[in-house]
Scaffold this motif. Sequence first.
Motif, PDB file in Angstrom:
ATOM      1  N   LEU A 138       0.837  -1.337  -0.122  1.00  0.00           N
ATOM      2  CA  LEU A 138       0.182  -0.080   0.015  1.00  0.00           C
ATOM      3  C   LEU A 138       0.830   1.153   0.068  1.00  0.00           C
ATOM      4  O   LEU A 138       0.690   2.060  -0.708  1.00  0.00           O
ATOM      5  CB  LEU A 138      -0.819   0.166   1.147  1.00  0.00           C
ATOM      6  CG  LEU A 138      -1.872   1.024   1.385  1.00  0.00           C
ATOM      7  CD1 LEU A 138      -2.677   1.215   0.002  1.00  0.00           C
ATOM      8  CD2 LEU A 138      -2.798   1.125   2.537  1.00  0.00           C
ATOM      9  N   PHE A 148      -7.765   1.989  -7.341  1.00  0.00           N
ATOM     10  CA  PHE A 148      -7.812   2.529  -5.995  1.00  0.00           C
ATOM     11  C   PHE A 148      -7.696   3.780  -6.017  1.00  0.00           C
ATOM     12  O   PHE A 148      -6.703   4.448  -7.050  1.00  0.00           O
ATOM     13  CB  PHE A 148      -6.756   1.635  -5.110  1.00  0.00           C
ATOM     14  CG  PHE A 148      -6.495   1.953  -3.770  1.00  0.00           C
ATOM     15  CD1 PHE A 148      -7.237   1.397  -2.640  1.00  0.00           C
ATOM     16  CD2 PHE A 148      -5.755   3.074  -2.995  1.00  0.00           C
ATOM     17  CE1 PHE A 148      -7.396   1.937  -1.693  1.00  0.00           C
ATOM     18  CE2 PHE A 148      -5.744   3.360  -1.826  1.00  0.00           C
ATOM     19  CZ  PHE A 148      -6.636   2.459  -0.810  1.00  0.00           C
ATOM     20  N   THR A 149      -8.307   4.713  -5.347  1.00  0.00           N
ATOM     21  CA  THR A 149      -8.308   6.159  -5.350  1.00  0.00           C
ATOM     22  C   THR A 149      -8.062   6.723  -3.920  1.00  0.00           C
ATOM     23  O   THR A 149      -7.967   6.234  -2.911  1.00  0.00           O
ATOM     24  CB  THR A 149      -9.681   6.683  -5.681  1.00  0.00           C
ATOM     25  OG1 THR A 149     -10.591   6.308  -4.897  1.00  0.00           O
ATOM     26  CG2 THR A 149     -10.149   5.986  -6.973  1.00  0.00           C
ATOM     27  N   ASP A 194     -10.567   6.084  -1.464  1.00  0.00           N
ATOM     28  CA  ASP A 194     -10.477   4.725  -0.941  1.00  0.00           C
ATOM     29  C   ASP A 194      -9.479   4.550   0.428  1.00  0.00           C
ATOM     30  O   ASP A 194      -9.999   3.995   1.303  1.00  0.00           O
ATOM     31  CB  ASP A 194      -9.989   3.528  -2.049  1.00  0.00           C
ATOM     32  CG  ASP A 194     -10.949   3.304  -2.958  1.00  0.00           C
ATOM     33  OD1 ASP A 194     -12.412   3.539  -2.831  1.00  0.00           O
ATOM     34  OD2 ASP A 194     -10.510   3.231  -4.139  1.00  0.00           O
ATOM     35  N   LEU A 195      -8.734   5.430  -0.032  1.00  0.00           N
ATOM     36  CA  LEU A 195      -7.492   5.475   1.033  1.00  0.00           C
ATOM     37  C   LEU A 195      -8.221   6.173   2.421  1.00  0.00           C
ATOM     38  O   LEU A 195      -7.662   5.748   3.442  1.00  0.00           O
ATOM     39  CB  LEU A 195      -6.312   6.285   0.644  1.00  0.00           C
ATOM     40  CG  LEU A 195      -5.050   6.687   1.566  1.00  0.00           C
ATOM     41  CD1 LEU A 195      -4.336   5.315   1.979  1.00  0.00           C
ATOM     42  CD2 LEU A 195      -4.193   7.448   1.040  1.00  0.00           C
ATOM     43  N   LEU A 200     -10.151   3.733   4.084  1.00  0.00           N
ATOM     44  CA  LEU A 200      -9.209   2.772   5.000  1.00  0.00           C
ATOM     45  C   LEU A 200      -8.759   3.509   6.240  1.00  0.00           C
ATOM     46  O   LEU A 200      -8.731   2.804   7.213  1.00  0.00           O
ATOM     47  CB  LEU A 200      -7.828   2.327   3.922  1.00  0.00           C
ATOM     48  CG  LEU A 200      -8.363   1.284   3.168  1.00  0.00           C
ATOM     49  CD1 LEU A 200      -7.002   1.140   2.345  1.00  0.00           C
ATOM     50  CD2 LEU A 200      -8.666   0.286   3.810  1.00  0.00           C
ATOM     51  N   ALA A 250      -1.816  -4.018  -2.757  1.00  0.00           N
ATOM     52  CA  ALA A 250      -3.085  -3.182  -3.787  1.00  0.00           C
ATOM     53  C   ALA A 250      -4.096  -4.418  -4.085  1.00  0.00           C
ATOM     54  O   ALA A 250      -5.423  -3.845  -3.984  1.00  0.00           O
ATOM     55  CB  ALA A 250      -2.407  -2.886  -5.115  1.00  0.00           C
ATOM     56  N   VAL A 269      -7.192  -4.307  -1.316  1.00  0.00           N
ATOM     57  CA  VAL A 269      -7.766  -3.026  -1.189  1.00  0.00           C
ATOM     58  C   VAL A 269      -8.622  -2.410  -2.589  1.00  0.00           C
ATOM     59  O   VAL A 269      -9.442  -1.370  -2.167  1.00  0.00           O
ATOM     60  CB  VAL A 269      -7.057  -1.892  -0.477  1.00  0.00           C
ATOM     61  CG1 VAL A 269      -6.638  -2.159   0.674  1.00  0.00           C
ATOM     62  CG2 VAL A 269      -5.873  -1.394  -1.193  1.00  0.00           C
ATOM     63  N   MET A 270      -8.088  -2.990  -3.621  1.00  0.00           N
ATOM     64  CA  MET A 270      -8.770  -2.201  -4.792  1.00  0.00           C
ATOM     65  C   MET A 270     -10.086  -2.603  -4.912  1.00  0.00           C
ATOM     66  O   MET A 270     -10.662  -3.725  -4.460  1.00  0.00           O
ATOM     67  CB  MET A 270      -7.755  -2.990  -5.858  1.00  0.00           C
ATOM     68  CG  MET A 270      -8.035  -4.514  -6.035  1.00  0.00           C
ATOM     69  SD  MET A 270      -7.166  -5.058  -7.581  1.00  0.00           S
ATOM     70  CE  MET A 270      -7.836  -6.701  -7.901  1.00  0.00           C
ATOM     71  N   HIS A 271     -10.760  -1.682  -5.633  1.00  0.00           N
ATOM     72  CA  HIS A 271     -12.131  -2.186  -6.541  1.00  0.00           C
ATOM     73  C   HIS A 271     -11.924  -2.951  -7.782  1.00  0.00           C
ATOM     74  O   HIS A 271     -11.070  -2.719  -8.565  1.00  0.00           O
ATOM     75  CB  HIS A 271     -12.823  -0.976  -6.814  1.00  0.00           C
ATOM     76  CG  HIS A 271     -13.462  -0.166  -5.486  1.00  0.00           C
ATOM     77  ND1 HIS A 271     -14.471  -0.538  -4.981  1.00  0.00           N
ATOM     78  CD2 HIS A 271     -12.809   1.168  -5.107  1.00  0.00           C
ATOM     79  CE1 HIS A 271     -14.843   0.568  -3.925  1.00  0.00           C
ATOM     80  NE2 HIS A 271     -13.959   1.440  -4.184  1.00  0.00           N
TER      81      HIS A 271
END
Length: 332
Positions: free
Chosen positions: A229, A256-257, A260-261, A264, A276, A279-281
């Motif tokens: 990450l 991931f944007t 998103d961070l 989190l 990655a 946590v990614m879409h």
Amino acid sequence: MTQPPGRARPLDTAQVIGLAHATLDIEAAAVQGLKARIGESFVRTVERILALKGRVVVMGMGKSGHVGRKIAATLASTGTPALFVHPGEASHGDLGMVAGGDLVIAISNSGETAELSLILPLLKRQGVPLVAITGGRASTLARHADEVLDSGVEKEACPLNLAPTASSTAQLVLGDALAVALLELRGFKAEDFARSHPGGALGRKLLTHVGDVMRTGAEMPTVAVDTPLADMMREMSAKGGIAAIVDEALHVQGVFTDGDLRRLVEKGGDLRALRAGEVMHRHPRTIRADALAAEAVELMEQHRITAVLVVDADGTLAGVVHIGDLMRAKVI
């Protein structure tokens, strides 16, 4: 009301507004009066122009000349090749601009404009069709014309009934009516309009594609599924707040944007161990490079995002487009 310098007494507000209203009423009546005179001659004029192999050449003197320039410009921008030729210059060489296959629209309220009358026989000798926009149906211009579009008005808005006001408005409206009828019959579309207006806002919206503004190559923020990450955050910071997660062949696996961070961080926990792929879409919003840039804007607005991945038909990453890229291209 502030009194203009040098004026002995203040303006009568009611009088000024009344004069403006009277002008609008007179000109509106002049335009409405045209409807009853739109008939077979108008239809034949449209037919002649649609069948042209050449251009429409518009002529007029004085205020009619100013109207003529606007009519020529409107025709040219809506799919009918057209230009304006000054009648005074036409008799000194510019008549050479009129060629076989052209059609002339001559504009004169009286129909007795000397500069036009001088060149009418020459146009006839060339075999160039002549359309008159005039209020003088028995005038020299009308007698020479193949078609007459009656732009006559009962009176000018000018209190002296001298300055071309209602009559020039009627001429202009007839020109617009021709242009609209022609563009509709030609099947002229917004995309065609944009091609003749590339510098305008509509032109940019309809001619600019995602591929013209997207970031490619080293400018694309890409990471692998197993990227830590922290490393993904550095890539995002350097390249615009988004990361495309891809495999070795650049097939998109997720996105991931910055948003998103933030989410989190709000959840808490140890972020250092995350990668990655965790946590990614997995189903990001994407668009094709050949889509209009305006479609990318619509996609961003609809889903409240600020960047979109650009992919090929097989899901391979081709680029990334940010809202900032679209703003710089003046699409928005």
